[in-house]
Motif scaffolding. Structure first.
Motif, PDB file in Angstrom:
ATOM      1  N   LYS A   1      22.736   7.730   3.484  1.00  0.00           N
ATOM      2  CA  LYS A   1      22.192   8.936   2.842  1.00  0.00           C
ATOM      3  C   LYS A   1      20.746   8.804   2.396  1.00  0.00           C
ATOM      4  O   LYS A   1      20.272   9.594   1.593  1.00  0.00           O
ATOM      5  CB  LYS A   1      23.079   9.375   1.670  1.00  0.00           C
ATOM      6  CG  LYS A   1      24.482   9.741   2.115  1.00  0.00           C
ATOM      7  CD  LYS A   1      25.301  10.281   0.981  1.00  0.00           C
ATOM      8  CE  LYS A   1      26.671  10.681   1.491  1.00  0.00           C
ATOM      9  NZ  LYS A   1      27.493  11.302   0.480  1.00  0.00           N
ATOM     10  N   GLN A   2      20.011   7.807   2.941  1.00  0.00           N
ATOM     11  CA  GLN A   2      18.600   7.625   2.592  1.00  0.00           C
ATOM     12  C   GLN A   2      17.757   7.287   3.811  1.00  0.00           C
ATOM     13  O   GLN A   2      16.648   6.774   3.671  1.00  0.00           O
ATOM     14  CB  GLN A   2      18.453   6.501   1.558  1.00  0.00           C
ATOM     15  CG  GLN A   2      19.093   6.784   0.237  1.00  0.00           C
ATOM     16  CD  GLN A   2      18.913   5.636  -0.734  1.00  0.00           C
ATOM     17  OE1 GLN A   2      17.893   4.949  -0.733  1.00  0.00           O
ATOM     18  NE2 GLN A   2      19.890   5.422  -1.579  1.00  0.00           N
TER      19      GLN A   2
ATOM     20  N   ALA B   1      20.600  13.761   2.252  1.00  0.00           N
ATOM     21  CA  ALA B   1      21.728  12.874   2.595  1.00  0.00           C
ATOM     22  C   ALA B   1      21.703  12.534   4.088  1.00  0.00           C
ATOM     23  O   ALA B   1      22.732  12.441   4.734  1.00  0.00           O
ATOM     24  CB  ALA B   1      23.052  13.498   2.179  1.00  0.00           C
ATOM     25  N   GLY B   2      20.501  12.393   4.649  1.00  0.00           N
ATOM     26  CA  GLY B   2      20.362  12.051   6.062  1.00  0.00           C
ATOM     27  C   GLY B   2      20.226  13.237   6.999  1.00  0.00           C
ATOM     28  O   GLY B   2      20.059  13.065   8.200  1.00  0.00           O
ATOM     29  N   CYS B   3      20.298  14.453   6.473  1.00  0.00           N
ATOM     30  CA  CYS B   3      20.201  15.666   7.298  1.00  0.00           C
ATOM     31  C   CYS B   3      18.788  16.248   7.235  1.00  0.00           C
ATOM     32  O   CYS B   3      18.131  16.166   6.203  1.00  0.00           O
ATOM     33  CB  CYS B   3      21.159  16.731   6.779  1.00  0.00           C
ATOM     34  SG  CYS B   3      22.895  16.299   6.845  1.00  0.00           S
TER      35      CYS B   3
ATOM     36  N   ASP C   1      14.789  12.053   5.283  1.00  0.00           N
ATOM     37  CA  ASP C   1      14.570  10.821   4.536  1.00  0.00           C
ATOM     38  C   ASP C   1      13.581   9.934   5.283  1.00  0.00           C
ATOM     39  O   ASP C   1      13.159  10.233   6.405  1.00  0.00           O
ATOM     40  CB  ASP C   1      15.896  10.076   4.359  1.00  0.00           C
ATOM     41  CG  ASP C   1      16.821  10.768   3.376  1.00  0.00           C
ATOM     42  OD1 ASP C   1      16.386  11.031   2.249  1.00  0.00           O
ATOM     43  OD2 ASP C   1      17.983  11.040   3.735  1.00  0.00           O
TER      44      ASP C   1
END
Length: 150
Positions: free
Chosen positions: A41-42, A99-101, A32
């Protein structure tokens, strides 16, 4: 083994990185957008030094066990991140899947101002045993740096 994620470019809401193990380029990563204030999650994970570990619990681990069988020993987690948890290097192509990964890919494109990674499953199959070895080693560290090139 020295493991690094080096961020090289930013899209409107995406970040393109290179993954290196022992100084050798392994694949591209998609995250992200880098933000000063985290949006759940961004937001890309922060720069710094962290640890890789093997996480054997959770729904994603079950899904990957079913998909990859006995080759799967657990998710590769980037551990010790401030304000983040359950951050895995995994399969996906677009930022809506992060989702942040970090998502892995063998190549990349830029479409409508956003980066995407391609051939994600192939990249994952290639890097998983290497990252598993790092995570199980005496020095499971990973460094994340911003060195924008383009």
């Amino acid at each position: 083994m020295k493991t690094k994620i080096i961020r090289v470019a930013e899209g409107k809401n995406s970040t393109l990185s290179h993954l290196y193990i022992d100084g050798i380029f392994q694949c591209f990563l998609l995250e992200d957008k880098i933000r000063q204030v985290k949006i759940m999650k961004q937001t890309a994970i922060p720069v710094g030094s962290f640890a890789l570990k093997v996480n054997t619990v959770g729904a994603m681990n079950t899904k990957y066990s079913q998909k990859f069988g006995s080759n799967h020993k657990g998710m590769i987690e980037i551990a010790g991140l401030p304000t983040f948890s359950a951050v895995y290097i995994h399969i996906g192509n677009v930022i809506s899947e992060t989702a942040g990964c970090p998502l892995c890919g063998l190549s990349w494109i830029k479409k409508d101002g956003e980066f995407q990674v391609l051939q994600s499953t192939d990249a994952y199959k290639m890097i998983y045993p290497k990252l598993l070895s790092v995570a199980k080693s005496k020095d499971p560290g990973i460094v994340i740096e911003n060195i924008f090139q383009f």
